[in-house]
Design a protein around this motif. Structure first.
Motif, short mmCIF file in Angstrom:
data_model
loop_
_atom_site.label_atom_id
_atom_site.label_comp_id
_atom_site.label_asym_id
_atom_site.label_seq_id
_atom_site.Cartn_x
_atom_site.Cartn_y
_atom_site.Cartn_z
N ASN A 197 0.82 -1.21 0.00
CA ASN A 197 0.00 0.00 0.00
C ASN A 197 0.86 1.26 0.00
O ASN A 197 0.56 2.23 -0.71
N ILE A 198 1.93 1.27 0.76
CA ILE A 198 2.84 2.42 0.78
C ILE A 198 3.48 2.59 -0.60
O ILE A 198 3.54 3.71 -1.14
N ALA A 199 3.95 1.48 -1.18
CA ALA A 199 4.59 1.55 -2.50
C ALA A 199 3.61 2.05 -3.56
O ALA A 199 3.97 2.90 -4.40
N ILE A 200 2.40 1.55 -3.55
CA ILE A 200 1.38 1.97 -4.53
C ILE A 200 1.15 3.47 -4.45
O ILE A 200 1.15 4.17 -5.46
N ASN A 201 0.96 3.98 -3.25
CA ASN A 201 0.68 5.41 -3.10
C ASN A 201 1.89 6.28 -3.44
O ASN A 201 1.75 7.34 -4.04
N LEU A 202 3.07 5.83 -3.12
CA LEU A 202 4.29 6.56 -3.47
C LEU A 202 4.45 6.61 -4.99
O LEU A 202 4.71 7.67 -5.58
N LEU A 203 4.28 5.47 -5.65
CA LEU A 203 4.45 5.41 -7.10
C LEU A 203 3.35 6.15 -7.87
O LEU A 203 3.57 6.62 -8.98
N ARG A 204 2.18 6.25 -7.29
CA ARG A 204 1.09 7.01 -7.91
C ARG A 204 1.38 8.50 -7.89
O ARG A 204 1.04 9.23 -8.81
N LYS A 205 2.04 8.97 -6.83
CA LYS A 205 2.25 10.40 -6.63
C LYS A 205 3.55 10.92 -7.22
O LYS A 205 3.68 12.12 -7.45
N ARG A 206 4.52 10.03 -7.44
CA ARG A 206 5.83 10.48 -7.91
C ARG A 206 6.27 9.70 -9.13
O ARG A 206 5.98 8.52 -9.24
N THR A 207 6.97 10.36 -10.01
CA THR A 207 7.49 9.69 -11.21
C THR A 207 8.92 9.24 -10.94
O THR A 207 9.87 9.89 -11.37
N ILE A 208 9.04 8.19 -10.17
CA ILE A 208 10.35 7.64 -9.85
C ILE A 208 10.44 6.22 -10.40
O ILE A 208 9.44 5.52 -10.47
N PRO A 209 11.64 5.82 -10.83
CA PRO A 209 11.76 4.44 -11.32
C PRO A 209 11.73 3.46 -10.15
O PRO A 209 12.15 3.78 -9.04
N ALA A 210 11.23 2.29 -10.42
CA ALA A 210 11.23 1.22 -9.42
C ALA A 210 11.96 0.02 -10.02
O ALA A 210 11.71 -0.35 -11.17
N ILE A 211 12.86 -0.55 -9.26
CA ILE A 211 13.65 -1.69 -9.73
C ILE A 211 13.23 -2.93 -8.97
O ILE A 211 13.15 -2.93 -7.74
N VAL A 212 12.96 -4.01 -9.71
CA VAL A 212 12.62 -5.30 -9.13
C VAL A 212 13.86 -6.19 -9.27
O VAL A 212 14.28 -6.50 -10.38
N ALA A 213 14.44 -6.59 -8.15
CA ALA A 213 15.68 -7.36 -8.18
C ALA A 213 15.47 -8.87 -8.16
O ALA A 213 16.40 -9.62 -8.36
N ASN A 214 14.27 -9.31 -7.92
CA ASN A 214 13.96 -10.74 -7.93
C ASN A 214 12.63 -10.91 -8.62
O ASN A 214 11.62 -10.41 -8.16
N THR A 215 12.63 -11.61 -9.75
CA THR A 215 11.40 -11.74 -10.52
C THR A 215 10.60 -13.00 -10.18
O THR A 215 9.57 -13.25 -10.81
N ASP A 216 11.03 -13.78 -9.19
CA ASP A 216 10.26 -14.96 -8.78
C ASP A 216 8.87 -14.53 -8.31
O ASP A 216 8.74 -13.58 -7.54
N HIS A 217 7.85 -15.25 -8.75
CA HIS A 217 6.48 -14.95 -8.33
C HIS A 217 6.16 -15.57 -6.97
O HIS A 217 5.34 -15.05 -6.23
N ALA A 218 6.79 -16.69 -6.65
CA ALA A 218 6.54 -17.38 -5.39
C ALA A 218 7.80 -18.14 -5.00
O ALA A 218 8.68 -18.36 -5.81
N TYR A 219 7.86 -18.52 -3.73
CA TYR A 219 8.97 -19.34 -3.25
C TYR A 219 8.42 -20.37 -2.26
O TYR A 219 7.41 -20.12 -1.60
N PRO A 220 9.06 -21.53 -2.18
CA PRO A 220 8.55 -22.57 -1.28
C PRO A 220 8.88 -22.26 0.17
O PRO A 220 9.98 -21.81 0.48
N VAL A 221 7.90 -22.47 1.05
CA VAL A 221 8.14 -22.34 2.48
C VAL A 221 8.14 -23.71 3.15
O VAL A 221 8.74 -23.88 4.21
N THR A 222 7.47 -24.65 2.54
CA THR A 222 7.52 -26.06 2.96
C THR A 222 7.41 -26.88 1.68
O THR A 222 7.25 -26.33 0.58
N ILE A 223 7.45 -28.17 1.81
CA ILE A 223 7.34 -29.05 0.64
C ILE A 223 5.99 -28.89 -0.07
O ILE A 223 5.88 -29.11 -1.26
N HIS A 224 4.97 -28.43 0.67
CA HIS A 224 3.62 -28.33 0.11
C HIS A 224 3.12 -26.89 -0.06
O HIS A 224 2.12 -26.68 -0.74
#
Length: 149
Positions: free
Chosen positions: A13-40
């Motif tokens: 929510n903080i990131a969304i509101n900051l990016l809506r109000k300011r024209t600053i670049p945002a860098i994503v350093a990890n493109t993984d959508h999910a990661y395992p926390v257990t085997i299941h």
């Protein structure tokens, strides 16, 4: 924002509101959508959160992580500062087809898909067939025992 225990909803929510109000670049350093926390079970990773924020604010982020080539070029140049090495002497090991294996393949490295994280043995054939992303090798685990060498 994907660390275990982090209140990522508040962070998003903080990131969304900051990016809506300011024209600053945002860098994503990890493109993984999910990661395992257990085997299941999986947990949301920063790549998944970034896609959601991009959709909400209508902006595209800069990606610096697997599978993008910049990260591989940076690492390769760093290694070559210490000693000459060819890409055929390097192997990319990872548990995710869309990031680890695709990135290594695109950069011209041999790749090893490990079936003890995001990609499980029961899913590997279906995922490779459906994505078209093919690793050079497949291993059950990334655990190395000391008497293996």
């Amino acid at each position: 924002m994907d660390d275990e225990g982090f209140d990522w909803q508040k962070g998003v929510n903080i990131a969304i509101n900051l990016l809506r109000k300011r024209t600053i670049p945002a860098i994503v350093a990890n493109t993984d959508h999910a990661y395992p926390v257990t085997i299941h079970d999986l947990s949301v990773a920063i790549g998944g959160l970034a896609m959601m924020v991009e959709t909400i604010v209508g902006k595209k982020f800069i990606r610096f992580g697997k599978p993008d080539s910049q990260m591989f070029m940076f690492a390769y140049d760093l290694i070559r500062d210490y000693r000459p090495i060819s890409k055929k002497e390097i192997v990319m090991v990872g548990d995710t087809l869309h990031t680890d294996i695709l990135g290594g393949n695109k950069f011209g490295l041999d790749t090893v898909l490990v079936l003890s994280g995001n990609t499980l043995p029961k899913d590997v054939d279906t995922r490779i067939t459906s994505t078209g992303i093919v690793p050079t090798y497949i291993c059950e685990t990334a655990v190395v025992e000391k008497d293996m060498f």
